[in-house]
Design a protein around this motif. Sequence first.
Motif, PDB file in Angstrom:
ATOM      1  N   GLU B  17      -8.484 -81.519  27.387  1.00  0.00           N
ATOM      2  CA  GLU B  17      -8.019 -82.866  27.618  1.00  0.00           C
ATOM      3  C   GLU B  17      -8.001 -82.718  29.198  1.00  0.00           C
ATOM      4  OE1 GLU B  17      -5.152 -83.723  23.866  1.00  0.00           O
ATOM      5  OE2 GLU B  17      -4.556 -84.324  25.818  1.00  0.00           O
ATOM      6  N   ASP B  18      -8.205 -84.115  29.910  1.00  0.00           N
ATOM      7  CA  ASP B  18      -7.545 -84.316  31.249  1.00  0.00           C
ATOM      8  C   ASP B  18      -6.101 -84.412  31.514  1.00  0.00           C
ATOM      9  OD1 ASP B  18     -10.668 -86.304  31.889  1.00  0.00           O
ATOM     10  OD2 ASP B  18     -10.196 -84.176  31.446  1.00  0.00           O
ATOM     11  N   VAL B  19      -5.591 -84.111  32.376  1.00  0.00           N
ATOM     12  CA  VAL B  19      -4.094 -84.335  32.667  1.00  0.00           C
ATOM     13  C   VAL B  19      -3.727 -84.516  34.141  1.00  0.00           C
ATOM     14  CG1 VAL B  19      -3.536 -81.879  32.832  1.00  0.00           C
ATOM     15  CG2 VAL B  19      -1.793 -83.290  32.164  1.00  0.00           C
ATOM     16  N   THR B  20      -2.919 -85.609  34.286  1.00  0.00           N
ATOM     17  CA  THR B  20      -2.528 -85.710  35.572  1.00  0.00           C
ATOM     18  C   THR B  20      -0.998 -85.623  35.786  1.00  0.00           C
ATOM     19  OG1 THR B  20      -4.098 -87.546  36.051  1.00  0.00           O
ATOM     20  CG2 THR B  20      -2.228 -87.763  37.333  1.00  0.00           C
ATOM     21  N   LEU B  21      -0.764 -85.041  37.012  1.00  0.00           N
ATOM     22  CA  LEU B  21       0.589 -84.541  37.339  1.00  0.00           C
ATOM     23  C   LEU B  21       0.927 -85.424  38.463  1.00  0.00           C
ATOM     24  CD1 LEU B  21       0.302 -80.602  37.379  1.00  0.00           C
ATOM     25  CD2 LEU B  21       0.606 -82.118  35.476  1.00  0.00           C
ATOM     26  N   ASP B  22       1.944 -86.276  38.150  1.00  0.00           N
ATOM     27  CA  ASP B  22       2.319 -86.971  39.325  1.00  0.00           C
ATOM     28  C   ASP B  22       3.487 -86.470  40.539  1.00  0.00           C
ATOM     29  OD1 ASP B  22       2.985 -89.762  36.839  1.00  0.00           O
ATOM     30  OD2 ASP B  22       1.221 -88.835  38.061  1.00  0.00           O
ATOM     31  N   CYS B  23       3.339 -86.837  41.624  1.00  0.00           N
ATOM     32  CA  CYS B  23       4.138 -86.673  42.729  1.00  0.00           C
ATOM     33  C   CYS B  23       4.432 -87.775  43.695  1.00  0.00           C
ATOM     34  CB  CYS B  23       3.483 -85.378  43.559  1.00  0.00           C
ATOM     35  SG  CYS B  23       4.386 -84.908  45.019  1.00  0.00           S
ATOM     36  N   VAL B  24       5.706 -88.087  44.021  1.00  0.00           N
ATOM     37  CA  VAL B  24       5.969 -89.256  44.670  1.00  0.00           C
ATOM     38  C   VAL B  24       7.223 -88.488  46.007  1.00  0.00           C
ATOM     39  CG1 VAL B  24       7.551 -91.220  45.132  1.00  0.00           C
ATOM     40  CG2 VAL B  24       5.941 -90.780  43.157  1.00  0.00           C
ATOM     41  N   TYR B  25       6.883 -88.749  46.959  1.00  0.00           N
ATOM     42  CA  TYR B  25       7.647 -88.265  48.218  1.00  0.00           C
ATOM     43  C   TYR B  25       8.157 -89.228  48.950  1.00  0.00           C
ATOM     44  CZ  TYR B  25       3.314 -89.519  50.849  1.00  0.00           C
ATOM     45  OH  TYR B  25       2.483 -90.365  51.346  1.00  0.00           O
ATOM     46  N   GLU B  26       9.441 -88.969  49.631  1.00  0.00           N
ATOM     47  CA  GLU B  26       9.975 -90.068  50.693  1.00  0.00           C
ATOM     48  C   GLU B  26      10.192 -89.233  51.970  1.00  0.00           C
ATOM     49  OE1 GLU B  26      13.027 -90.993  47.008  1.00  0.00           O
ATOM     50  OE2 GLU B  26      13.666 -91.168  48.979  1.00  0.00           O
ATOM     51  N   THR B  27       9.524 -89.955  52.957  1.00  0.00           N
ATOM     52  CA  THR B  27       9.935 -89.349  54.073  1.00  0.00           C
ATOM     53  C   THR B  27       9.645 -90.562  55.492  1.00  0.00           C
ATOM     54  OG1 THR B  27       9.081 -87.782  55.994  1.00  0.00           O
ATOM     55  CG2 THR B  27       7.304 -89.010  54.688  1.00  0.00           C
ATOM     56  N   ARG B  28      10.576 -90.703  56.330  1.00  0.00           N
ATOM     57  CA  ARG B  28      10.251 -91.585  57.400  1.00  0.00           C
ATOM     58  C   ARG B  28       9.380 -91.029  58.520  1.00  0.00           C
ATOM     59  NH1 ARG B  28      16.468 -93.832  58.032  1.00  0.00           N
ATOM     60  NH2 ARG B  28      16.582 -94.689  56.070  1.00  0.00           N
ATOM     61  N   ASP B  29       8.706 -89.934  58.291  1.00  0.00           N
ATOM     62  CA  ASP B  29       7.982 -89.404  59.370  1.00  0.00           C
ATOM     63  C   ASP B  29       6.467 -90.142  59.358  1.00  0.00           C
ATOM     64  OD1 ASP B  29       9.156 -85.987  58.927  1.00  0.00           O
ATOM     65  OD2 ASP B  29       9.608 -87.675  60.268  1.00  0.00           O
ATOM     66  N   ASN B  95       6.021 -81.136  53.868  1.00  0.00           N
ATOM     67  CA  ASN B  95       6.333 -80.292  55.164  1.00  0.00           C
ATOM     68  C   ASN B  95       6.585 -81.554  56.198  1.00  0.00           C
ATOM     69  OD1 ASN B  95       6.797 -78.729  57.226  1.00  0.00           O
ATOM     70  ND2 ASN B  95       4.857 -77.451  57.058  1.00  0.00           N
ATOM     71  N   PRO B  96       7.697 -81.802  56.276  1.00  0.00           N
ATOM     72  CA  PRO B  96       7.975 -83.032  57.338  1.00  0.00           C
ATOM     73  C   PRO B  96       7.703 -82.603  58.715  1.00  0.00           C
ATOM     74  CG  PRO B  96      10.073 -82.220  56.468  1.00  0.00           C
ATOM     75  CD  PRO B  96       8.945 -81.297  55.853  1.00  0.00           C
ATOM     76  N   THR B  97       7.895 -83.528  59.490  1.00  0.00           N
ATOM     77  CA  THR B  97       7.956 -83.179  61.059  1.00  0.00           C
ATOM     78  C   THR B  97       9.393 -82.824  61.501  1.00  0.00           C
ATOM     79  OG1 THR B  97       6.345 -85.178  61.395  1.00  0.00           O
ATOM     80  CG2 THR B  97       7.318 -84.431  63.337  1.00  0.00           C
ATOM     81  N   ILE B  98       9.406 -81.680  61.947  1.00  0.00           N
ATOM     82  CA  ILE B  98      10.553 -80.777  62.364  1.00  0.00           C
ATOM     83  C   ILE B  98      10.075 -80.203  63.539  1.00  0.00           C
ATOM     84  CG2 ILE B  98      12.793 -79.503  62.242  1.00  0.00           C
ATOM     85  CD1 ILE B  98      12.337 -80.150  59.389  1.00  0.00           C
ATOM     86  N   GLN B  99      10.303 -80.369  64.922  1.00  0.00           N
ATOM     87  CA  GLN B  99       9.581 -79.770  65.989  1.00  0.00           C
ATOM     88  C   GLN B  99       9.785 -78.096  65.867  1.00  0.00           C
ATOM     89  OE1 GLN B  99       7.717 -81.139  68.216  1.00  0.00           O
ATOM     90  NE2 GLN B  99       7.237 -78.950  69.125  1.00  0.00           N
ATOM     91  N   GLY B 100       8.855 -77.590  65.771  1.00  0.00           N
ATOM     92  CA  GLY B 100       8.641 -75.945  65.804  1.00  0.00           C
ATOM     93  C   GLY B 100       9.325 -75.416  64.500  1.00  0.00           C
ATOM     94  N   ALA B 101       9.518 -75.991  63.451  1.00  0.00           N
ATOM     95  CA  ALA B 101       9.951 -75.690  62.361  1.00  0.00           C
ATOM     96  C   ALA B 101       9.200 -76.119  61.320  1.00  0.00           C
ATOM     97  CB  ALA B 101      11.571 -75.839  62.097  1.00  0.00           C
ATOM     98  N   GLN B 102       8.967 -75.321  60.166  1.00  0.00           N
ATOM     99  CA  GLN B 102       8.151 -75.709  58.933  1.00  0.00           C
ATOM    100  C   GLN B 102       9.233 -75.380  57.706  1.00  0.00           C
ATOM    101  OE1 GLN B 102       4.779 -73.375  60.314  1.00  0.00           O
ATOM    102  NE2 GLN B 102       3.645 -74.923  59.025  1.00  0.00           N
ATOM    103  N   LYS B 103       9.891 -76.392  57.062  1.00  0.00           N
ATOM    104  CA  LYS B 103      10.544 -76.162  55.882  1.00  0.00           C
ATOM    105  C   LYS B 103      10.047 -77.038  54.654  1.00  0.00           C
ATOM    106  CE  LYS B 103      14.856 -77.161  57.537  1.00  0.00           C
ATOM    107  NZ  LYS B 103      16.038 -77.625  57.584  1.00  0.00           N
TER     108      LYS B 103
END
Lengths: 116, 116
Positions: B17-29, B95-103
Amino acid sequence: DSGVTQTPKHLITATGQRVTLRCSPRSGDLSVYWYQQSLDQGLQFLIQYYNGEERAKGNILERFSAQQFPDLHSELNLSSLELGDSALYFCASSVSRGGQLKDTQYFGPGTRLTVL
Amino acid sequence: AQKVTQAQTEISVVEKEDVTLDCVYETRDTTYYLFWYKQPPSGELVFLIRRNSFDEQNEISGRYSWNFQKSTSSFNFTITASQVVDSAVYFCALNPTIQGAQKLVFGQGTRLTINP
């Protein structure tokens, strides 16, 4: 195999104790990240080191500390352990020259910590 | 605030079977990266794909495809002709915009079970 190594694979200890988790990044990667995966909190970012310096902090408890050594391996120290610290601890690494957002983080196999 | 929501906690389908996994994100970047990772029963986190916020082209890799729609802040993952080996927990991450950092900010994950 991502190229990131973590030791030990499993760790069982008692409340109040202190443990050290070790991570070796992929060859050439300058950044190391630590994440905690628990049933109630999911995957949470703890801390990032870049070329030996702390770069970002997440929800890391004061009882936890980390460092990155000149050879770029990293250690995560967990002290005064509590039952709630039981989790899977992941280390990840990325090239991250200049803090590139696009850099993919490659994860190690994790250390499963059980606090009894 | 940065947030990723994977509303489907568990999905179970029959093989092929085909299957779709949903992902919704929130960011102001305006600049950010999105990722999918797979966590098989063995526990490691395996990188699947990276997509930047300026590239809305769909991507296909074998039986895997990803649909990124900035207008709805969604980055959905489809597996075509699923196989038992696809059984795993799948995580979407931002991975939002945070200068020099990746969280990485992870969703709660979707546990996918493919039944023979």
